[in-house]
Design an enzyme around this catalytic site. Structure first.
Site, PDB file in Angstrom:
ATOM      1  N   ILE A  44      39.935  44.881  38.433  1.00  0.00           N
ATOM      2  CA  ILE A  44      38.798  44.020  38.741  1.00  0.00           C
ATOM      3  C   ILE A  44      38.393  44.361  40.173  1.00  0.00           C
ATOM      4  CG2 ILE A  44      40.374  42.155  39.394  1.00  0.00           C
ATOM      5  CD1 ILE A  44      38.244  40.154  38.642  1.00  0.00           C
ATOM      6  N   SER A  45      37.117  44.688  40.389  1.00  0.00           N
ATOM      7  CA  SER A  45      36.673  45.237  41.672  1.00  0.00           C
ATOM      8  C   SER A  45      36.764  44.213  42.801  1.00  0.00           C
ATOM      9  CB  SER A  45      35.232  45.732  41.563  1.00  0.00           C
ATOM     10  OG  SER A  45      35.128  46.804  40.664  1.00  0.00           O
ATOM     11  N   GLN A  46      36.852  44.706  44.021  1.00  0.00           N
ATOM     12  CA  GLN A  46      36.797  43.884  45.222  1.00  0.00           C
ATOM     13  C   GLN A  46      35.492  43.075  45.198  1.00  0.00           C
ATOM     14  OE1 GLN A  46      36.416  46.274  48.688  1.00  0.00           O
ATOM     15  NE2 GLN A  46      36.805  44.631  50.141  1.00  0.00           N
ATOM     16  N   PRO A  47      35.539  41.760  45.456  1.00  0.00           N
ATOM     17  CA  PRO A  47      34.327  40.933  45.384  1.00  0.00           C
ATOM     18  C   PRO A  47      33.165  41.485  46.210  1.00  0.00           C
ATOM     19  CG  PRO A  47      36.253  39.544  45.567  1.00  0.00           C
ATOM     20  CD  PRO A  47      36.742  40.947  45.736  1.00  0.00           C
ATOM     21  N   ARG A  72      37.208  33.280  39.663  1.00  0.00           N
ATOM     22  CA  ARG A  72      37.785  34.623  39.559  1.00  0.00           C
ATOM     23  C   ARG A  72      39.208  34.603  38.997  1.00  0.00           C
ATOM     24  NH1 ARG A  72      39.679  39.091  43.423  1.00  0.00           N
ATOM     25  NH2 ARG A  72      38.658  40.989  42.666  1.00  0.00           N
TER      26      ARG A  72
END
Length: 656
Positions: free
Chosen positions: A62-65, A36
Site C-alpha cells: 500500500i503506497s505512502q500516503p 487506512r
C-alpha cells in the site's frame, strides 16, 4: 505534543500531506475520511498512518500516503471525474479517490488481492468504486475514455493502450524509469495524437507486469492460453512472484505471507553463495522488525553463535574466550554479509528490554571443545564443586578435543562406555539446573547437550549409514524446541540451514532411500502448519567451496544446471529472481510433483562428478512450502584472514 483525541488520519493529512504542499481541500478531506487501517494486514494496523508504504501480501504494498496524494493532485481529480487506477493493491487509493470522483475503476493483476479489495470497498460503502482482476498493461478499454489514469507501478515505457484511453484533456500519472529510482510523470492528452508530459518527483515503485496472477495458479499469462497448453517454465513465469533486488525493501516484504508462522526456515542450495546469505539477512531483519520473530537459529555451533548473541545484545567477549567460527569452513559464518546483519540486529535490540531482544543461536554439534569450556566456565563461577565433577567426567574427552573425529575412532575399542555415561550425566544435571537458575544456566545446559550429542556423533559416524546424520538433525530440532520453550509462548524463530536440512527429507532420496530424517521433516511433525520451509536455488555463477574437507576455499564456477533438474525449469522461465508458492493446487503444482533432480552443494564442490556427488531425486512441492530463485549468483566472500579481532564494541566480533 500531539492531541490524544485527534484521529491519526487527521494528523496524517496535516503533517504528511498539507505540510508538504498538498493544498487541495478535497484531497485532504478524503485522506481524513478513509480509514487506512482497514486496508492493511491486521498485524500492521498500528503502523497504518506511518509515513511509509506497507506490505499487503503477494509482494505488493500500500503506497505512502503522500505519494498517493501527489498522484491525485497531479491528475486533477474533481467531482464527476472518471478515474482508472492500475494496480489497485488493497483498494486504499481507489477508496480515497472515490470520495471525490464520480466513478473509479481499478485493475489489479493479483486475483487474491483484487477479490479482497473489492469486498473491502463494498463493505465500507464506497459504491462508486469497482475493483476487478485484470492486466494493467491493457488498461480497461471497455470503460474508456477516462479523465484520469493513475498507475501504481513503475514502467520504462508507457503503454500506448493507456495513453489512448485518456480523454482529450485527460491526465495519466505514472512512475517512469528503471529498477532503482523513477520519476513520477504526468502525461496530458492535448489532441487525438498529441501528448505532453512533465515530471513531478522521484519515487520508488514495484514494476508493472503483464498478465494476471489467479489464486489457483491455473493460468496467468497475458495470452490467456489454457494452462495445459503452456510449458512448465511458462507456468512458473506466469505464477511466480517476481522479486526486486535484495536491497529493495519490497524484496523482504514478499515474505510477509509467512509472518503468521511460528517457525520460518530459510534454506540454501550451497554454503557459499552471497545471494542466499544476503537474502536471508534481509528477510530475517524484516521478520524480526515487523512480525515479532525473536530467535535466529543457524546451522552453526552453539558456543560460537553465543559470541554473536553477546554482540547483538550489546556485550563483548571475555578476554580469554575463543574467537567464534574459526574452524573449517570459516566462510560460512565469517563472511562479508554477517557484520552488517549482526549490527542491524544489535540496533533493533538497542530499543528493547532483555526479554524482548532477538537472540542469535547455533543448532549444530561440532564444536565440542568450546562447549566443554563454556560448561566449565559457568560452573567455575557458580558452583566450583560441580565444576570439579564435570572436569572428571569430561576427562576422557580431553585428549581429543582438538580433533573429535580421532575420539570417534578410538572409542570403537573397549573402555569408552564410561565416557558416554559421564557426559550424559553432566548434560542431564545441567538441564535440570537451567530450569532453576535462568538464562545463564540455560546456555550452559545447551553446551552440555552439545557435548553429549557430539560424543555420540563421533562414535556412530564410523559405523556409516544414516545414524550419524539423524543424530545431528535430531539434535538441531531438539535445540530449536528448547529455544522456543525457553523464550516463552510468543517465541517465533527464523532458521538458516542448507536445503538438505530444512527441506522435508521424506520428499528426497534422503528419506525415501537412505532412511535419513532432517530438521525440516521433524519440525513439520512437531509443529505442523506453524512451520514454513523455504528452499533457495540457482542456475549458475560462482560459489565459495573447497575440493576436500578442511581444504582451501576457492571461488569455483558452478556448472549450468542439468536439463532434467528443477533448476533448469526455473532457469528456462526467464525470470531473474522470484518466489514460488508451492502450496497451491493447480496445473503447475501437479507438474512439479513429478520427481526431478535437484542440486545440493555443501562446503565441498566437485564439478567433475556433479551428477553423482551433488544431485538427488526430489519432489519440490512436498519438500518445501515455497522456493526462492536467483538465476545467476556469486561466491560468498570470507572476511580477511588478517582481520583484527580486538577493539571497540562497534567492530566486535569482526573488526571491520
Amino acid at each position: 505534543m500531539n492531541n490524544p483525541s485527534e484521529h491519526p488520519a487527521i494528523a496524517m493529512a496535516a503533517r504528511q500531506l498539507a505540510a508538504r504542499g498538498i493544498e487541495d481541500e478535497a484531497i485532504l478531506a478524503a485522506f481524513r475520511r478513509v480509514p487506512r487501517e482497514e486496508f492493511v494486514p491486521e498485524d500492521l494496523r498500528e503502523f497504518a498512518y506511518e509515513d511509509a508504504p506497507l506490505p499487503i501480501g503477494e509482494g505488493q504494498t500500500i503506497s505512502q500516503p503522500y505519494i498517493v496524494a501527489c498522484m491525485m493532485d497531479a491528475a486533477e481529480i474533481t467531482s464527476g471525474t472518471r478515474v482508472l487506477e492500475v494496480g489497485a493493491g488493497s483498494g486504499y487509493a481507489a477508496a480515497v479517490m472515490s470520495t471525490i470522483a464520480g466513478e473509479v475503476h481499478a485493475v489489479e493483476r493479483h486475483e487474491k488481492l483484487a477479490r479482497k479489495a473489492a469486498a473491502r470497498v463494498a463493505r465500507l460503502g464506497y459504491d462508486n468504486c469497482t475493483i476487478i482482476t485484470g492486466d494493467g498493461m491493457a488498461g480497461l478499454p471497455d470503460e474508456a475514455p477516462f479523465d484520469a489514469i493513475l498507475v501504481a507501478a513503475r514502467i520504462e515505457e508507457v503503454p500506448d493502450a493507456l495513453k489512448r484511453q485518456l480523454k482529450v484533456g485527460g491526465r495519466l500519472v505514472v512512475p517512469v524509469g528503471g529498477d532503482d529510482i523513477q520519476q513520477l510523470r504526468c502525461i496530458t492528452r492535448r489532441s487525438q495524437d498529441e501528448w505532453e508530459s512533465h515530471d513531478i518527483t522521484p519515487v520508488r515503485f514495484v514494476p508493472l507486469l503483464e498478465g494476471v496472477v489467479p489464486e489457483d495458479g491455473a493460468r496467468a499469462s497475458s495470452d490467456h492460453r489454457p494452462a495445459r497448453d503452456m510449458t512448465t517454465p511458462e507456468l512458473i513465469a506466469a505464477y511466480c512472484t517476481r522479486l526486486p533486488e535484495i536491497e529493495d525493501p519490497q524484496f523482504a516484504a514478499a515474505f510477509d505471507k509467512f509472518a503468521d508462522k511460528r517457525i520460518v526456515m530459510l534454506g540454501e542450495c550451497s554454503h557459499g553463495t552471497h545471494e542466499f546469505y544476503a537474502a536471508r539477512a534481509a528477510i530475517t531483519r524484516h521478520l524480526v522488525d515487523n512480525h515479532g520473530f525473536n530467535i535466529v537459529a543457524v546451522e552453526g555451533d552453539w558456543p560460537d553463535a553465543a559470541a554473536y548473541d553477546t554482540f547483538i545484545r550489546g556485550g563483548q567477549l571475555r578476554p580469554d574466550q575463543e574467537k567464534p567460527f574459526r574452524r573449517f569452513p570459516g566462510w560460512m559464518w565469517r563472511n562479508e554479509v554477517m557484520p552488517d546483519f549482526l549490527r542491524a540486529l544489535r540496533d533493533i535490540n538497542a530499543d528493547r528490554d532483555g526479554d524482548a531482544m532477538v537472540g542469535f543461536y547455533g543448532l549444530d554439534i561440532y564444536n565440542m571443545s568450546s562447549s566443554i569450556e563454556a560448561v566449565l566456565a559457568y560452573l567455575d563461577e557458580h558452583d566450583p564443586d560441580a565444576a570439579a565433577v564435570a572436569r572428571e567426567r569430561y576427562g576422557c574427552l580431553t585428549p581429543w578435543q582438538a580433533d573429535p573425529a580421532t575420539y570417534g575412532r578410538v572409542s570403537l575399542s573397549e573402555g569408552y562406555a564410561k565416557c558416554e555415561e559421564g557426559v550424559i550425566k553432566q548434560c542431564n544435571e545441567m538441564l535440570h539446573r537451567s530450569l532453576a537458575e535462568g538464562s545463564g544456566a540455560f546456555s550452559a545446559a545447551m553446551n552440555a547437550r552439545l557435548v553429549a550429542s557430539a560424543e555420540k556423533y563421533y562414535r556412530v559416524m564410523y559405523y556409516g549409514g544414516s545414524e550419524s546424520w539423524n543424530l545431528r538433525d535430531s539434535h538441531m530440532a531438539d535445540t530449536l524446541e528448547y529455544l522456543l520453550e525457553n523464550r516463552g509462548k510468543n517465541a517465533k524463530a527464523v532458521v538458516w540451514a542448507h536445503n538438505s536440512h530444512i527441506g522435508d527429507a521424506r520428499a528426497t532420496d534422503m528419506g525415501a532411500v537412505r532412511g535419513e530424517h532432517n530438521i525440516g521433516q521433524l519440525a513439520r511433525e512437531r509443529w505442523g502448519d506453524d512451520v514454513a520451509l523455504v528452499g533457495f536455488g540457482t542456475h549458475g555463477g560462482t560459489v565459495s567451496a573447497a575440493h576436500d574437507w578442511d581444504g582451501t576455499r576457492e571461488t569455483m564456477r558452478i556448472n549450468p544446471s542439468r536439463r532434467d533438474s528443477y533448476e533448469r525449469l526455473c532457469h528456462d522461465s526467464g525470470i531473474e529472481r522470484f518466489l514460488l508458492d508451492l502450496t497451491d493446487e493447480g496445473e503447475l503444482s501437479s507438474r512439479l510433483r513429478e520427481p526431478r533432480l535437484e542440486r545440493f552443494i555443501g562446503v565441498i564442490y566437485r564439478p567433475e562428478t556433479e551428477r553423482w556427488s551433488h544431485y538427488s531425486d526430489a519432489v519440490l512441492p512436498r519438500q518445501f512450502d515455497a522456493y526462492c530463485w536467483f538465476d545467476e549468483t556469486r561466491a560468498l566472500q570470507p572476511l580477511d584472514e588478517s582481520e583484527p579481532h580486538e577493539g571497540v564494541a562497534e567492530t566486535y566480533p569482526f573488526g571491520v
